[in-house]
Design a protein around this motif. Sequence first.
Motif, mmCIF file in Angstrom:
data_model
loop_
_atom_site.group_PDB
_atom_site.id
_atom_site.type_symbol
_atom_site.label_atom_id
_atom_site.label_comp_id
_atom_site.label_asym_id
_atom_site.label_seq_id
_atom_site.Cartn_x
_atom_site.Cartn_y
_atom_site.Cartn_z
ATOM 1 N N LEU A 1 -2.056 -9.005 -4.369
ATOM 2 C CA LEU A 1 -1.895 -8.770 -5.803
ATOM 3 C C LEU A 1 -0.712 -7.843 -6.077
ATOM 4 C CD1 LEU A 1 -5.596 -8.426 -6.963
ATOM 5 C CD2 LEU A 1 -3.997 -10.229 -7.613
ATOM 6 N N GLU B 1 1.073 -8.569 -10.125
ATOM 7 C CA GLU B 1 0.060 -8.920 -11.130
ATOM 8 C C GLU B 1 -0.197 -7.739 -12.060
ATOM 9 O OE1 GLU B 1 -1.441 -11.708 -11.821
ATOM 10 O OE2 GLU B 1 -0.679 -12.889 -10.150
ATOM 11 N N TRP C 1 -5.883 -6.750 -13.282
ATOM 12 C CA TRP C 1 -6.393 -7.607 -12.210
ATOM 13 C C TRP C 1 -6.571 -6.820 -10.930
ATOM 14 C CZ3 TRP C 1 -8.786 -11.608 -13.612
ATOM 15 C CH2 TRP C 1 -8.386 -12.325 -14.716
ATOM 16 N N ARG C 2 -5.616 -5.961 -10.622
ATOM 17 C CA ARG C 2 -5.727 -5.151 -9.401
ATOM 18 C C ARG C 2 -6.949 -4.248 -9.456
ATOM 19 N NH1 ARG C 2 0.194 -4.405 -9.920
ATOM 20 N NH2 ARG C 2 -0.304 -2.410 -10.840
ATOM 21 N N VAL D 1 -10.335 -7.018 -9.468
ATOM 22 C CA VAL D 1 -10.538 -8.032 -8.432
ATOM 23 C C VAL D 1 -11.129 -7.421 -7.163
ATOM 24 C CG1 VAL D 1 -9.317 -9.595 -6.864
ATOM 25 C CG2 VAL D 1 -8.855 -9.676 -9.301
#
Length: 64
Positions: free
Chosen positions: A25, A30, A34-35, A38
């Motif tokens: 990622l 990204e 999201w990091r 996820v």
Amino acid sequence: MKQSTYELFKSASTEEIVDSISSELLKRNESPIWRERVAPFASAILSVLIPLRDAGMLFNSQGA
């Protein structure tokens, strides 16, 4: 998916897989959201799947 990814899921620990996902990622630049989300999500799922994998209890469509 790369062959190395298949090998990772076949034998790596939860921490190794989550670290690999997190580093991918970062490489792909990204969004931070999201990091942040996820890794905990993947860790939660893998905490169930890895013990099942190690016990040979996961379904395999090839029958192996």
